[in-house]
Design a protein around this motif. Sequence first.
Motif, short mmCIF file in Angstrom:
data_model
loop_
_atom_site.label_atom_id
_atom_site.label_comp_id
_atom_site.label_asym_id
_atom_site.label_seq_id
_atom_site.Cartn_x
_atom_site.Cartn_y
_atom_site.Cartn_z
N HIS A 132 0.84 -1.20 0.00
CA HIS A 132 0.00 0.00 0.00
C HIS A 132 0.87 1.25 0.00
O HIS A 132 0.66 2.17 -0.80
CB HIS A 132 -0.91 -0.02 1.23
N VAL A 157 2.51 1.84 -3.41
CA VAL A 157 1.65 2.45 -4.43
C VAL A 157 1.78 3.97 -4.40
O VAL A 157 2.00 4.62 -5.44
CB VAL A 157 0.17 2.06 -4.21
N THR A 207 -5.04 -0.16 -0.40
CA THR A 207 -5.43 0.40 -1.70
C THR A 207 -5.88 -0.73 -2.62
O THR A 207 -5.21 -1.78 -2.68
CB THR A 207 -4.26 1.14 -2.37
N LEU A 229 -6.27 -1.60 -6.48
CA LEU A 229 -5.88 -1.19 -7.82
C LEU A 229 -6.82 -1.87 -8.82
O LEU A 229 -6.93 -3.10 -8.83
CB LEU A 229 -4.43 -1.58 -8.11
N TRP A 230 -7.48 -1.05 -9.64
CA TRP A 230 -8.48 -1.57 -10.58
C TRP A 230 -7.89 -1.62 -11.98
O TRP A 230 -7.36 -0.62 -12.48
CB TRP A 230 -9.71 -0.66 -10.57
N ASN A 283 -3.37 7.02 -13.15
CA ASN A 283 -3.06 6.37 -14.41
C ASN A 283 -3.34 7.38 -15.55
O ASN A 283 -4.23 8.22 -15.39
CB ASN A 283 -3.96 5.14 -14.60
N ASP A 316 1.39 3.84 -14.63
CA ASP A 316 1.12 2.49 -15.14
C ASP A 316 2.35 1.60 -15.16
O ASP A 316 2.34 0.48 -14.63
CB ASP A 316 0.52 2.56 -16.54
N ILE A 327 3.85 0.79 -11.65
CA ILE A 327 2.99 -0.14 -10.91
C ILE A 327 3.16 -1.55 -11.45
O ILE A 327 3.28 -2.52 -10.68
CB ILE A 327 1.52 0.31 -10.98
N LEU A 373 -4.32 -0.41 -16.11
CA LEU A 373 -4.71 0.25 -14.86
C LEU A 373 -5.78 1.30 -15.14
O LEU A 373 -5.63 2.14 -16.02
CB LEU A 373 -3.49 0.91 -14.21
N SER A 410 -7.83 2.73 -12.17
CA SER A 410 -8.01 3.64 -11.03
C SER A 410 -7.39 3.04 -9.78
O SER A 410 -6.99 1.88 -9.76
CB SER A 410 -9.50 3.93 -10.78
N GLN A 411 -7.34 3.88 -8.74
CA GLN A 411 -6.82 3.46 -7.44
C GLN A 411 -7.85 3.85 -6.38
O GLN A 411 -8.36 4.96 -6.39
CB GLN A 411 -5.48 4.16 -7.13
#
Length: 208
Positions: free
Chosen positions: A67, A70, A104, A106-107, A160, A164, A167, A179, A181-182
């Motif tokens: 976390h 990030v 977090t 990450l999506w 992002n 990107d 990560i 990526l 969103s966060q």
Amino acid sequence: MKILEALLMKDTFLNLMKQRRSIYALGKDVRPTEDEITKLVTEVVKESPSAFNSQTTRIVFAYGDAHDRVWDIVLDELKKVVPEEAFANSKQKIDSQFKAGFGTLLWFTDMSKVKELEDGFPLYADNFYDWSEQHVGNSQFAVWTELAENQIGASVQHYNPLIDNAIKDAFKIPDEWRLRSQMPFGSIEALAGDKDYMADEDRFKVVK
């Protein structure tokens, strides 16, 4: 009385929606364990609707050092593009609003799955990326609301595509995952302010 109650529209879900706000004052005093949060979010995302049941959304759970990493990455990448005189404000925001949280999410969108759908259903090929974005939105909203029900605050951030590559390198993310969103989350240390709404007549139209 029972008949009257049965006729009334239910608003439990609406009240849960009203609890879901962007919470920027986050802390680490979260009662559920990491495993409990992971299980809950996993189930919510699995139940979130996607076109063709395509299930294109992917989630990386970042806890503890991950976390922190990030948001260190965010700061590292921001430092390359933010003027030096403004960077201190950026760092204060990242540290206090996001890194201060418990974890977090990450999506990502699995672009290989999107490509598979485009090839398999050429008639709808131009739509599958848009539909994958809808799945991100559906699942984010559902997770965000479920976290709020459990007294966990969150917000959605979009650093992002700036972060990107870093990560992906840091967490060994597949190249096909994009990526989107966060979502930093944690204990609610201060409530959100009042929410403004546009006039209904500017947003809604009833036709018969």
